[in-house]
Write an enzyme that holds these catalytic residues in place. Sequence first.
Site, mmCIF file in Angstrom:
data_model
loop_
_atom_site.group_PDB
_atom_site.id
_atom_site.type_symbol
_atom_site.label_atom_id
_atom_site.label_comp_id
_atom_site.label_asym_id
_atom_site.label_seq_id
_atom_site.Cartn_x
_atom_site.Cartn_y
_atom_site.Cartn_z
ATOM 1 N N GLU A 164 5.672 11.599 -1.590
ATOM 2 C CA GLU A 164 4.939 13.276 -2.724
ATOM 3 C C GLU A 164 3.612 13.918 -2.715
ATOM 4 O O GLU A 164 2.887 13.251 -2.710
ATOM 5 C CB GLU A 164 5.751 12.725 -3.658
ATOM 6 C CG GLU A 164 7.045 11.876 -3.854
ATOM 7 C CD GLU A 164 7.426 12.452 -5.188
ATOM 8 O OE1 GLU A 164 6.932 12.481 -6.183
ATOM 9 O OE2 GLU A 164 7.924 11.393 -5.663
ATOM 10 N N GLU A 217 6.568 4.877 -7.768
ATOM 11 C CA GLU A 217 6.381 5.142 -9.253
ATOM 12 C C GLU A 217 6.093 4.245 -10.185
ATOM 13 O O GLU A 217 6.342 4.137 -11.553
ATOM 14 C CB GLU A 217 5.551 6.525 -9.310
ATOM 15 C CG GLU A 217 5.393 7.706 -8.541
ATOM 16 C CD GLU A 217 5.483 8.799 -8.940
ATOM 17 O OE1 GLU A 217 6.788 9.391 -10.110
ATOM 18 O OE2 GLU A 217 5.627 9.796 -8.221
#
Length: 298
Positions: A208, A26
């Site tokens: 995720e 991320e």
Amino acid sequence: YAFEQYVELITNAFGTRVYSYATLNEPFCSAFLGYEIGIHAPGLVGKQYGKKAAHHLLLAHGLAMNVLNKTSPDTQNGIVLNFTPAYPLTDTQQDIDSAKYADDYLNQWYMKPIMDGKYPDIINQLPEDHLPDIHPGDMELISQPIDYLGINFYTRQVYKAHPTDIYEPITPTGPLTDMGWEVYPQSFTDLLVSLNKTYTLPPIYITENGAAMPDTYNNGEVNDLDRLSYYNTHLNAVHNAVEQGVVIRGYFAWSLMDNFEWAEGYLKRFGIVYVDYKTQQRTIKNSGLAYKALISNR
């Protein structure tokens, strides 16, 4: 360059014991939530920092891939990006354009350089002091082949046009997680299908996906039907994307246990296993039992 050295140290230390490396997880969070709007470290706030930080993160990814290809060529080496699909509030051209700009600014800014070796066209609309310094060879370094792409997904965001900031995010309504994020599984399918149509993708892993919910522990169990429903609808959303031709190699629920969650600390619980932070006792939630049953029978 310090990150490049770090990757060499790590790969030499672990040798053949690792199956897969992600260079970054991320980078949007580090660059945008960190340097641009200051929710996360290091405490700088300003649009003049965000895209520069993003470029240096992507350069670090490229340098890391060079090292991984040399010191750990037999591992699966890639990167993990988070996506929050952008939807227009109405079907007016202004709202559609605003949502497209938001998608390029917040999502494709990290994806397109890796896949296509260039930033989205909105780079031509940014003020000069917001632009990264792009040197010869930078984009080739960033866009070298990766063995896989990890995708993190939680929710969507709706936007409307704004007279000065181009786009304005709308506060979500409808079913929300404990983070205040809208539960909208169709956007997961939309995202995966859209990425597959836009880019020539490497193998995809959903690295995720999950939901923070206000769990309650009663009589030795956590009956988190809201999270169980989230997983059910979102696993079906992934299945629908596969049916439309998206190649997805694996899916990881986030998270195994309740954990320390960025700026939220221990306030939000994402786990399929409940953790009593005082006693450290673990209790598999009903969502965890359902997830176990699913993956044990496929």
